[in-house]
Design a protein around this motif. Structure first.
Motif, short mmCIF file in Angstrom:
data_model
loop_
_atom_site.label_atom_id
_atom_site.label_comp_id
_atom_site.label_asym_id
_atom_site.label_seq_id
_atom_site.Cartn_x
_atom_site.Cartn_y
_atom_site.Cartn_z
N ALA A 1 2.11 12.15 0.44
CA ALA A 1 2.55 12.27 -0.95
C ALA A 1 1.94 13.50 -1.62
O ALA A 1 2.62 14.25 -2.34
N SER A 2 0.66 13.74 -1.35
CA SER A 2 -0.01 14.90 -1.92
C SER A 2 0.59 16.21 -1.39
O SER A 2 0.81 17.17 -2.14
N ALA A 3 0.87 16.24 -0.08
CA ALA A 3 1.46 17.44 0.52
C ALA A 3 2.83 17.73 -0.09
O ALA A 3 3.16 18.88 -0.35
N TRP A 4 3.62 16.68 -0.31
CA TRP A 4 4.93 16.89 -0.92
C TRP A 4 4.79 17.44 -2.34
O TRP A 4 5.49 18.39 -2.72
N ARG A 5 3.93 16.87 -3.11
CA ARG A 5 3.76 17.30 -4.51
C ARG A 5 3.24 18.73 -4.58
O ARG A 5 3.61 19.50 -5.46
N ASP A 6 2.37 19.09 -3.64
CA ASP A 6 1.88 20.47 -3.58
C ASP A 6 3.04 21.42 -3.29
O ASP A 6 3.11 22.53 -3.87
N LEU A 7 3.96 21.02 -2.41
CA LEU A 7 5.14 21.84 -2.12
C LEU A 7 5.99 22.05 -3.36
O LEU A 7 6.49 23.14 -3.63
N ARG A 8 6.18 20.98 -4.12
CA ARG A 8 7.01 21.06 -5.32
C ARG A 8 6.36 21.94 -6.38
O ARG A 8 7.06 22.69 -7.08
N VAL B 1 0.83 -1.20 0.00
CA VAL B 1 0.00 0.00 0.00
C VAL B 1 0.87 1.26 0.00
O VAL B 1 0.52 2.27 -0.63
N LEU B 2 2.03 1.19 0.65
CA LEU B 2 2.95 2.33 0.61
C LEU B 2 3.56 2.50 -0.77
O LEU B 2 3.69 3.61 -1.28
N ALA B 3 3.94 1.39 -1.39
CA ALA B 3 4.51 1.46 -2.74
C ALA B 3 3.49 2.02 -3.73
O ALA B 3 3.83 2.82 -4.61
N GLU B 4 2.23 1.63 -3.57
CA GLU B 4 1.18 2.13 -4.45
C GLU B 4 0.99 3.63 -4.29
O GLU B 4 0.62 4.33 -5.24
N ALA B 5 1.25 4.15 -3.09
CA ALA B 5 1.13 5.60 -2.84
C ALA B 5 2.35 6.37 -3.32
O ALA B 5 2.36 7.60 -3.27
N GLY B 6 3.38 5.66 -3.79
CA GLY B 6 4.55 6.32 -4.34
C GLY B 6 5.80 6.25 -3.49
O GLY B 6 6.85 6.76 -3.89
N PHE B 7 5.72 5.62 -2.32
CA PHE B 7 6.90 5.52 -1.45
C PHE B 7 7.93 4.58 -2.06
O PHE B 7 7.60 3.51 -2.55
N GLY C 1 -2.93 3.70 4.14
CA GLY C 1 -2.99 4.19 2.76
C GLY C 1 -3.39 5.64 2.69
O GLY C 1 -2.81 6.43 1.93
N ARG C 2 -4.39 6.03 3.49
CA ARG C 2 -4.82 7.44 3.51
C ARG C 2 -3.69 8.34 3.99
O ARG C 2 -3.46 9.42 3.43
N ASN C 3 -3.02 7.91 5.05
CA ASN C 3 -1.89 8.71 5.56
C ASN C 3 -0.80 8.87 4.49
O ASN C 3 -0.25 9.95 4.31
#
Length: 214
Positions: free
Chosen positions: A205-212, A35-41, A198-200
Protein backbone atom coordinates in the motif's frame (compact mmCIF):
# COMPACT_ATOMS: atom_id res chain seq x y z
CA UNK A 1 -16.54 4.79 -2.99
CA UNK A 2 -19.02 6.82 -5.01
CA UNK A 3 -22.76 6.63 -4.53
CA UNK A 4 -25.08 5.07 -7.09
CA UNK A 5 -24.41 2.00 -9.17
CA UNK A 6 -21.04 0.53 -8.24
CA UNK A 7 -18.77 -0.63 -11.05
CA UNK A 8 -15.55 -2.63 -10.80
CA UNK A 9 -13.45 0.49 -11.35
CA UNK A 10 -14.80 1.97 -8.10
CA UNK A 11 -13.08 -0.74 -6.05
CA UNK A 12 -9.74 0.26 -7.61
CA UNK A 13 -10.02 3.95 -6.77
CA UNK A 14 -8.23 4.12 -3.42
CA UNK A 15 -5.89 1.14 -3.60
CA UNK A 16 -5.98 -0.86 -6.87
CA UNK A 17 -4.31 -3.95 -5.46
CA UNK A 18 -6.03 -7.34 -5.45
CA UNK A 19 -5.08 -9.72 -2.63
CA UNK A 20 -4.76 -13.29 -3.94
CA UNK A 21 -5.07 -15.66 -0.98
CA UNK A 22 -4.01 -18.96 -2.50
CA UNK A 23 -3.93 -21.64 0.17
CA UNK A 24 -6.13 -19.73 2.64
CA UNK A 25 -8.00 -21.95 5.12
CA UNK A 26 -11.50 -21.11 6.38
CA UNK A 27 -10.39 -20.90 10.01
CA UNK A 28 -8.03 -18.03 9.19
CA UNK A 29 -10.17 -16.26 6.60
CA UNK A 30 -11.74 -13.63 8.84
CA UNK A 31 -8.49 -12.67 10.57
CA UNK A 32 -6.50 -12.43 7.34
CA UNK A 33 -9.31 -10.57 5.58
CA UNK A 34 -9.60 -7.99 8.33
CA UNK A 35 -5.86 -7.25 8.43
CA UNK A 36 -5.92 -6.69 4.67
CA UNK A 37 -8.96 -4.43 4.90
CA UNK A 38 -7.25 -2.43 7.65
CA UNK A 39 -4.26 -1.92 5.31
CA UNK A 40 -6.59 -0.48 2.68
CA UNK A 41 -7.24 -3.48 0.43
CA UNK A 42 -10.68 -3.43 -1.18
CA UNK A 43 -10.52 -6.54 -3.39
CA UNK A 44 -9.80 -10.05 -2.11
CA UNK A 45 -9.88 -13.31 -4.06
CA UNK A 46 -9.59 -16.87 -2.85
CA UNK A 47 -8.36 -19.22 -5.60
CA UNK A 48 -10.57 -22.26 -5.95
CA UNK A 49 -7.61 -24.63 -5.59
CA UNK A 50 -7.33 -23.54 -1.94
CA UNK A 51 -8.61 -25.73 0.93
CA UNK A 52 -12.44 -25.46 1.13
CA UNK A 53 -12.44 -22.21 -0.88
CA UNK A 54 -16.19 -21.66 -1.00
CA UNK A 55 -16.35 -21.68 2.79
CA UNK A 56 -13.53 -19.10 2.98
CA UNK A 57 -15.29 -16.90 0.42
CA UNK A 58 -18.54 -17.15 2.38
CA UNK A 59 -16.81 -16.11 5.60
CA UNK A 60 -15.02 -13.18 3.98
CA UNK A 61 -18.19 -11.98 2.26
CA UNK A 62 -20.08 -12.01 5.57
CA UNK A 63 -17.41 -10.69 7.91
CA UNK A 64 -15.60 -7.98 5.95
CA UNK A 65 -16.86 -4.42 5.52
CA UNK A 66 -19.35 -3.89 2.71
CA UNK A 67 -16.85 -1.84 0.71
CA UNK A 68 -14.56 -4.89 0.30
CA UNK A 69 -15.18 -6.92 -2.87
CA UNK A 70 -14.75 -10.66 -2.26
CA UNK A 71 -14.57 -13.35 -4.91
CA UNK A 72 -12.75 -16.32 -6.35
CA UNK A 73 -9.67 -16.93 -8.43
CA UNK A 74 -8.69 -19.87 -10.63
CA UNK A 75 -12.28 -20.15 -11.85
CA UNK A 76 -12.11 -22.61 -14.72
CA UNK A 77 -15.69 -23.67 -15.54
CA UNK A 78 -19.13 -22.00 -15.66
CA UNK A 79 -20.38 -24.25 -12.85
CA UNK A 80 -17.69 -22.80 -10.57
CA UNK A 81 -19.17 -19.35 -11.17
CA UNK A 82 -22.49 -20.56 -9.79
CA UNK A 83 -20.75 -21.89 -6.67
CA UNK A 84 -19.09 -18.52 -6.02
CA UNK A 85 -22.39 -16.70 -6.52
CA UNK A 86 -24.18 -19.04 -4.10
CA UNK A 87 -21.82 -18.23 -1.19
CA UNK A 88 -21.91 -14.46 -1.69
CA UNK A 89 -18.84 -13.91 -3.85
CA UNK A 90 -19.07 -11.07 -6.34
CA UNK A 91 -15.86 -11.40 -8.35
CA UNK A 92 -14.65 -14.06 -10.80
CA UNK A 93 -10.93 -14.11 -11.61
CA UNK A 94 -9.62 -16.55 -14.20
CA UNK A 95 -6.18 -17.71 -15.38
CA UNK A 96 -7.59 -17.96 -18.92
CA UNK A 97 -10.16 -16.16 -21.09
CA UNK A 98 -12.86 -18.77 -21.70
CA UNK A 99 -15.82 -16.75 -23.03
CA UNK A 100 -18.30 -19.24 -21.54
CA UNK A 101 -17.00 -18.53 -18.04
CA UNK A 102 -17.06 -14.78 -18.66
CA UNK A 103 -20.61 -14.89 -19.96
CA UNK A 104 -21.76 -16.98 -17.01
CA UNK A 105 -20.23 -14.48 -14.61
CA UNK A 106 -22.10 -11.64 -16.29
CA UNK A 107 -25.35 -13.65 -16.29
CA UNK A 108 -24.92 -13.96 -12.52
CA UNK A 109 -24.15 -10.20 -12.33
CA UNK A 110 -20.65 -10.80 -11.02
CA UNK A 111 -17.55 -8.84 -11.93
CA UNK A 112 -15.12 -10.80 -14.10
CA UNK A 113 -11.39 -10.44 -14.71
CA UNK A 114 -10.08 -13.08 -17.14
CA UNK A 115 -6.41 -13.84 -17.64
CA UNK A 116 -4.89 -12.96 -21.01
CA UNK A 117 -1.41 -13.29 -22.50
CA UNK A 118 -1.94 -11.79 -25.98
CA UNK A 119 -3.86 -8.88 -27.50
CA UNK A 120 -6.07 -11.39 -29.32
CA UNK A 121 -7.17 -12.88 -25.99
CA UNK A 122 -7.61 -9.43 -24.49
CA UNK A 123 -9.96 -8.23 -27.22
CA UNK A 124 -11.96 -11.49 -27.11
CA UNK A 125 -12.32 -11.20 -23.33
CA UNK A 126 -13.54 -7.62 -23.56
CA UNK A 127 -16.02 -8.58 -26.27
CA UNK A 128 -17.38 -11.33 -23.98
CA UNK A 129 -18.01 -8.78 -21.22
CA UNK A 130 -14.87 -8.70 -19.06
CA UNK A 131 -14.70 -5.85 -16.53
CA UNK A 132 -10.90 -5.81 -16.65
CA UNK A 133 -8.11 -7.88 -18.11
CA UNK A 134 -5.59 -9.74 -15.99
CA UNK A 135 -2.21 -9.81 -17.72
CA UNK A 136 -0.89 -13.21 -16.76
CA UNK A 137 1.77 -14.28 -16.09
CA UNK A 138 3.30 -10.84 -15.71
CA UNK A 139 6.79 -12.34 -15.39
CA UNK A 140 6.56 -13.20 -19.10
CA UNK A 141 4.91 -9.94 -20.15
CA UNK A 142 7.22 -7.02 -19.24
CA UNK A 143 6.23 -3.34 -19.11
CA UNK A 144 7.37 -2.70 -22.69
CA UNK A 145 4.81 -5.23 -23.92
CA UNK A 146 2.08 -3.73 -21.72
CA UNK A 147 2.85 -0.32 -23.23
CA UNK A 148 2.43 -1.76 -26.73
CA UNK A 149 -0.92 -3.30 -25.74
CA UNK A 150 -2.03 0.04 -24.35
CA UNK A 151 -1.57 1.61 -27.75
CA UNK A 152 -4.30 -0.61 -29.23
CA UNK A 153 -6.67 -1.49 -26.38
CA UNK A 154 -9.72 0.69 -25.77
CA UNK A 155 -8.69 3.60 -23.60
CA UNK A 156 -11.08 2.70 -20.77
CA UNK A 157 -9.75 -0.87 -20.43
CA UNK A 158 -8.58 -1.75 -16.93
CA UNK A 159 -5.22 -3.54 -17.16
CA UNK A 160 -4.02 -5.55 -14.15
CA UNK A 161 -0.68 -7.42 -14.27
CA UNK A 162 -0.55 -10.52 -12.07
CA UNK A 163 2.36 -12.83 -11.33
CA UNK A 164 5.58 -12.08 -9.48
CA UNK A 165 4.63 -8.49 -8.61
CA UNK A 166 6.56 -6.93 -5.73
CA UNK A 167 6.51 -3.41 -4.28
CA UNK A 168 9.63 -2.45 -6.21
CA UNK A 169 8.44 -3.80 -9.58
CA UNK A 170 5.17 -1.90 -9.84
CA UNK A 171 6.54 1.38 -11.21
CA UNK A 172 7.54 0.06 -14.63
CA UNK A 173 4.06 -1.35 -15.21
CA UNK A 174 2.34 1.79 -13.96
CA UNK A 175 4.46 3.90 -16.32
CA UNK A 176 3.40 1.56 -19.13
CA UNK A 177 -0.29 2.06 -18.34
CA UNK A 178 -1.25 -0.56 -15.74
CA UNK A 179 -4.22 0.37 -13.55
CA UNK A 180 -3.41 -1.92 -10.64
CA UNK A 181 -2.08 -5.36 -9.73
CA UNK A 182 -2.95 -8.79 -8.43
CA UNK A 183 -0.65 -9.78 -5.58
CA UNK A 184 0.17 -13.37 -4.71
CA UNK A 185 2.94 -14.93 -2.65
CA UNK A 186 4.72 -11.64 -1.97
CA UNK A 187 1.62 -10.65 0.00
CA UNK A 188 0.20 -13.92 1.34
CA UNK A 189 1.31 -17.52 1.45
CA UNK A 190 0.28 -20.37 3.76
CA UNK A 191 2.22 -20.35 7.01
CA UNK A 192 2.78 -16.61 7.25
CA UNK A 193 1.67 -15.03 10.51
CA UNK A 194 -1.02 -12.38 10.56
CA UNK A 195 1.66 -9.88 11.55
CA UNK A 196 3.76 -10.78 8.48
CA UNK A 197 0.73 -10.53 6.20
CA UNK A 198 -0.08 -7.13 7.67
CA UNK A 199 3.48 -5.90 7.11
CA UNK A 200 3.42 -7.12 3.52
CA UNK A 201 0.06 -5.45 2.92
CA UNK A 202 1.23 -2.13 4.33
CA UNK A 203 4.44 -2.29 2.27
CA UNK A 204 2.46 -2.73 -0.95
CA UNK A 205 0.00 0.00 0.00
CA UNK A 206 2.83 2.39 0.85
CA UNK A 207 4.66 1.61 -2.41
CA UNK A 208 1.51 2.31 -4.41
CA UNK A 209 0.86 5.62 -2.66
CA UNK A 210 4.48 6.66 -3.20
CA UNK A 211 4.00 5.98 -6.93
CA UNK A 212 0.89 8.13 -7.02
CA UNK A 213 2.62 10.99 -5.21
CA UNK A 214 5.58 10.70 -7.57
Amino acid sequence: MRKGAVVFRDYLTELPLIAILRGLKPDEAETVGLVLAEAGFRIIEVPLNSPDPFRSIEILAKKLPAEVLVGAGTVLEPAMVDGVHDVGGKLIVMPHADPEVIRRAKEQRLYCTPGVATPTEAFAALKAGADAIKIFPAEAIPPAVVKAWRAVLPRETLVLPVGGIKPDTMKGYVDAGANGFGLGSALFSPGLSVEEIGRNARAFASAWRDLRRG
